[in-house]
Design a protein around this motif. Structure first.
Motif, mmCIF file in Angstrom:
data_model
loop_
_atom_site.group_PDB
_atom_site.id
_atom_site.type_symbol
_atom_site.label_atom_id
_atom_site.label_comp_id
_atom_site.label_asym_id
_atom_site.label_seq_id
_atom_site.Cartn_x
_atom_site.Cartn_y
_atom_site.Cartn_z
ATOM 1 N N LEU A 1 67.814 1.833 51.401
ATOM 2 C CA LEU A 1 68.724 2.561 50.523
ATOM 3 C C LEU A 1 68.668 1.965 49.123
ATOM 4 C CD1 LEU A 1 71.844 2.983 52.869
ATOM 5 C CD2 LEU A 1 70.034 4.638 52.388
ATOM 6 N N GLY A 2 68.501 2.829 48.124
ATOM 7 C CA GLY A 2 68.444 2.361 46.738
ATOM 8 C C GLY A 2 69.810 2.103 46.145
ATOM 9 N N LYS A 3 70.863 2.539 46.833
ATOM 10 C CA LYS A 3 72.242 2.325 46.372
ATOM 11 C C LYS A 3 73.167 2.481 47.571
ATOM 12 C CE LYS A 3 72.866 7.178 45.068
ATOM 13 N NZ LYS A 3 73.201 8.119 43.977
ATOM 14 N N ASP A 4 74.442 2.118 47.380
ATOM 15 C CA ASP A 4 75.411 2.344 48.447
ATOM 16 C C ASP A 4 75.452 3.833 48.762
ATOM 17 O OD1 ASP A 4 75.841 -0.303 48.144
ATOM 18 O OD2 ASP A 4 77.921 -0.163 47.462
ATOM 19 N N THR B 1 79.676 4.408 55.161
ATOM 20 C CA THR B 1 79.020 3.999 53.928
ATOM 21 C C THR B 1 78.163 2.765 54.199
ATOM 22 O OG1 THR B 1 80.819 4.859 52.565
ATOM 23 C CG2 THR B 1 79.359 3.240 51.551
ATOM 24 N N LEU B 2 76.895 2.885 53.901
ATOM 25 C CA LEU B 2 75.957 1.781 54.075
ATOM 26 C C LEU B 2 75.620 1.189 52.718
ATOM 27 C CD1 LEU B 2 73.452 3.248 56.706
ATOM 28 C CD2 LEU B 2 75.476 1.849 57.114
ATOM 29 N N VAL C 1 78.649 -1.678 60.038
ATOM 30 C CA VAL C 1 77.937 -1.571 58.764
ATOM 31 C C VAL C 1 77.232 -2.886 58.528
ATOM 32 C CG1 VAL C 1 78.198 -1.252 56.289
ATOM 33 C CG2 VAL C 1 79.646 0.035 57.860
ATOM 34 N N PHE C 2 75.910 -2.810 58.358
ATOM 35 C CA PHE C 2 75.125 -4.022 58.168
ATOM 36 C C PHE C 2 75.035 -4.338 56.683
ATOM 37 C CE2 PHE C 2 73.008 -2.131 62.049
ATOM 38 C CZ PHE C 2 73.796 -2.862 62.909
ATOM 39 N N GLN C 3 75.482 -5.517 56.302
ATOM 40 C CA GLN C 3 75.372 -5.939 54.909
ATOM 41 C C GLN C 3 73.937 -6.309 54.583
ATOM 42 O OE1 GLN C 3 77.942 -5.689 52.890
ATOM 43 N NE2 GLN C 3 79.262 -4.993 54.568
ATOM 44 N N ARG D 1 73.022 13.378 55.601
ATOM 45 C CA ARG D 1 73.986 13.072 54.548
ATOM 46 C C ARG D 1 74.520 14.380 53.980
ATOM 47 N NH1 ARG D 1 70.723 10.089 50.256
ATOM 48 N NH2 ARG D 1 69.135 11.549 50.987
ATOM 49 N N SER D 2 75.744 14.375 53.542
ATOM 50 C CA SER D 2 76.331 15.571 52.943
ATOM 51 C C SER D 2 75.619 15.912 51.643
ATOM 52 C CB SER D 2 77.829 15.352 52.675
ATOM 53 O OG SER D 2 78.522 15.087 53.877
#
Length: 419
Positions: free
Chosen positions: A34-37, A85-86, A393-395, A125-126
């Motif tokens: 993922l490039g962002k949250d 949210t990842l 959720v994995f940090q 994703r929405s």
């Protein structure tokens, strides 16, 4: 720059051939960056097995399409089941499936149909297009008929009186050392020819694959030559015995008779090529099994032991199965000896074992015999196997939990990426 990239699906191989069978445990990972949250709606993995056939006959207003579908199983596992949210970074989610212990056919692709086992992952994703990646599994069925009698030599004979151009009688007796073998093995064919005619004759050997498709009460079929060879010509007024080895291709598709819409059978044709005359021939129904199949593939009357390249209990390499090997009853029942409409020995219909004892020529009928039946079919399953409803959720930089490894560390994973 897209917020999701390097979306890939990796599964752990159980053996060097990368095959799976009934009862095996299938594990792997879904990996993406993922490039962002990012807010993810859901993430799931599914595995399924399906058979499909389809063909069209006629043209214009008389055109008819025939099709049929069979689903053997479908397993689905949610790795993220609700809006989550990842964080930015690389994410790895583990999955684990137990392939049902059902009577399912091996993977196969033909002209008018196929049997496919598919592994797929989807990220939703929405307000975004879904990310999907899939890969096919090489499924090798453990469901095969009892082949005790097929391990005995198979014999067929034919005789022909030549016509006006060439005078005399030609007689041939063909023997194969067994009627069931593994892909990659060599079948030995012994041909005894008594050529009392005035022409030379040439023994030839062809292994054909015949696929029959079934839909809406109709059938369609296709045939192709797997391999062919020929021996030296036999001169007139000569009697000769020849021994000819025929190697079955290593990764040749196995015989399939436990699918009710698609069957695969093999016929070894032994004939004498005679110019300006109809060629006398003998056809054998040859059962091809995958490497590693063991009992009950021992010669008829033998006790214990395995036939084939792998030790007892092996089948396509190590297996993570909680189930014992399939039991195949040895109660024989008769098989009609006559040929089919195309001149080949009559093969069993769908969902029947493919066996024949003795060759069949189109001129000299052979006696009936028997073979063991296929184990009873188990109804196919459809299973929904959800992941826990509150996935973690994995940090970034935190390693997610994984399943305990049950595979040799030397096995390489199979990867298919979709960026």
């Amino acid at each position: 720059m897209p917020s999701t990239k390097d979306f890939s699906l990796v599964y752990d191989a159980l053996n060097s051939a990368g095959t799976f069978s009934e009862g095996d445990t299938l594990t792997g990972k879904v990996i993406f960056t993922l490039g962002k949250d990012t807010k993810v709606k859901n993430l799931f993995v599914k595995v399924k097995g399906d058979a499909n056939v389809r063909w069209t006959e006629g043209s214009g207003d008389d055109q008819t399409t025939y099709s049929a579908h069979r689903r053997y199983f479908k397993l689905k596992q949610y790795l993220i089941q609700q809006d989550t949210t990842l964080p930015k970074g690389v994410h790895r989610f583990n999955f684990r499936f137990k392939i049902p212990m059902s009577d399912m056919p091996s993977s196969f692709k033909g002209i008018h149909g196929k049997i496919v086992y598919m592994l797929e992952a989807k990220l939703s994703r929405s307000w975004h297009m879904d990310k999907t990646v899939q890969t096919e599994l090489n499924f090798v069925s453990r469901s095969y008929p009892s082949t005790g009698q097929q391990m005995e030599p198979q014999v067929g004979s034919v005789g022909k009186e030549l016509g006006l151009i060439s005078k005399g009688m030609v007689q041939m007796t063909a023997t194969i050392d067994r009627g069931a073998c593994f892909s990659g093995e060599t079948v030995t064919v012994v041909v005894k020819v008594n050529n009392s005619s005035s022409k030379k004759v040439t023994p030839k050997f062809i292994l054909n694959q015949k696929v029959v498709y079934y839909a809406k009460g109709s059938t369609n079929s296709s045939k192709k030559t797997v391999c062919a060879m020929m021996a030296d010509a036999i001169a007139p007024k000569t009697e000769k015995t020849l021994t000819c080895p025929m190697k079955i291709p290593l990764n040749q598709a196995q015989t399939i008779n436990n699918c009710d819409i698609l069957t695969v059978n093999y016929y070894l044709k032994v004939y004498l090529d005679i110019s300006f005359a109809f060629d006398p021939e003998v056809n054998f129904l040859l059962v091809i099994l995958p490497p590693g199949a063991t009992v009950p593939l021992q010669p008829f009357g033998a006790v214990g032991g395995a036939v084939g390249p792998n030790p007892p209990g092996a089948f396509g390499g190590p297996s993570n199965s909680d189930f014992p090997p399939p039991f195949v009853p040895a109660v024989p029942y008769p098989v009609p000896p006559g040929p089919g409409a195309d001149g080949y020995p009559a093969a069993p219909g769908p969902a029947q074992p493919s066996h024949m004892r003795g060759g069949y020529s189109n001129q000299m009928p052979q006696p009936a015999s028997s073979y063991g039946p296929l184990a009873p079919a188990v109804p196919s399953q459809s299973v929904h196997n959800p992941f826990p409803s509150a996935p973690p959720v994995f940090q970034q930089g935190e390693a997610p939990p994984s399943y305990v490894s049950i595979f040799p560390t030397s096995n390489e994973p199979h990867t298919l990426s979709n960026t």
